[in-house]
Write a protein that holds these residues in place. Sequence first.
Motif, PDB file in Angstrom:
ATOM      1  N   TYR A   1       0.677  -1.169   0.216  1.00  0.00           N
ATOM      2  CA  TYR A   1      -0.057   0.057   0.124  1.00  0.00           C
ATOM      3  C   TYR A   1       0.858   1.131   0.029  1.00  0.00           C
ATOM      4  N   PRO A   2       1.818   1.500   0.770  1.00  0.00           N
ATOM      5  CA  PRO A   2       2.592   2.450   0.772  1.00  0.00           C
ATOM      6  C   PRO A   2       3.569   2.916  -0.519  1.00  0.00           C
ATOM      7  N   ASN A   3       3.901   1.720  -0.968  1.00  0.00           N
ATOM      8  CA  ASN A   3       4.446   1.878  -2.471  1.00  0.00           C
ATOM      9  C   ASN A   3       3.306   2.089  -3.513  1.00  0.00           C
ATOM     10  N   ALA A   4       2.247   1.676  -3.546  1.00  0.00           N
ATOM     11  CA  ALA A   4       1.090   2.112  -4.563  1.00  0.00           C
ATOM     12  C   ALA A   4       0.754   3.465  -4.304  1.00  0.00           C
ATOM     13  N   LEU A   5       1.036   4.169  -3.114  1.00  0.00           N
ATOM     14  CA  LEU A   5       0.480   5.394  -2.968  1.00  0.00           C
ATOM     15  C   LEU A   5       1.873   6.252  -3.531  1.00  0.00           C
ATOM     16  N   ALA A   6       2.926   5.873  -3.237  1.00  0.00           N
ATOM     17  CA  ALA A   6       4.132   6.690  -3.688  1.00  0.00           C
ATOM     18  C   ALA A   6       4.094   6.599  -5.064  1.00  0.00           C
TER      19      ALA A   6
END
Length: 348
Positions: free
Chosen positions: A188-193
Amino acid sequence: MPASRLLRPALAALLLTLMTACAQEPDERGNLAADAPLPASVPQGTKLIVGDPPTKVALQLSGQIDDFSFDIEWANLSGGPQTSEAFRADALDVGAVAEIPAIHATWTGLPVKIVASKFRKDPLDHPTYELGIAPGISVKTLADLRGKKIAYSPGQAQGALVLKVLKQAGLTKDDVTLVELPSTGDVYPNALASKQVDVAPIGGVNIKRYTTKFGKDGATTLRHGLRDDPGHLYVRTATLQDPAKAAAIREYVAAWARATRWVYEHPKEWIDGYYVKDQGLTAADGQYLVELAGEPDLPADWSDAIARNQETIDILAAETGNPKLDAKDLYDLRFQTVGADAVKGGAR
């Protein structure tokens, strides 16, 4: 008065006694009835396979890992999908999860029961998840979610939280774009970034790491203002039909509760032994997570928890098209006081 009338109350009482006694004993196949009292002792040779890695570490650190009267094989897995898969393969007896896996398992034809529940005493001050907002995306209130791409993981707590948040905001799935992604690790953090999604529920140390790493680019988080604190132990319904395993599960639930309380009462030992040495985090990250978790609540009465679970079921059923369930049917109330009784007087 005829003798037959005098005998009726006595016969009725005798019949009730016999029926009760039968319900408390295993049937001819050795199965324990769902309404039979839990056996008090664990037969020699009993074994449980348990998927609850944090509790294993807590029991090791607190010196209770060797106190069980039965053998435990520890499975290094957690989360609904992994746990349900292991249940179906007959490779697991006890799983540690949040609110959704028991519901989803039942919908997919896997009968399960919740045997332990814990919450947070100040759930709104200590949320499990916050909404991560991608750099360059403006979301200041829940109403701003309209039109956004939101990470969604069916069958997991994060997915249910998204649906609850949309309802709280007066929105539906048609008002946003749900992007199905697994919620494991840094997905999720990577998808946001990477702008794959605009919004995603992120929890634990990822909340801190996300804003630390991408805050300079405009990444933010938003608290959703809803309860997201349930933690459960659940088992297959079929497992509880085994008297030996039912007794062992009762003993494990008590140990789990004491370990839960021990973690809260020994934050320094927990940070060093679990977050730093076991999980490879920094002491600062561990301190952040301890403060985020707050004090645990191990209620002896599950009525409120069941009512909240029913609200979750109703929301999920309406949004997914699955049939409504009676939340009470997901709980084995024979275990209701086991955890609370175990921590009376403080953890060891």
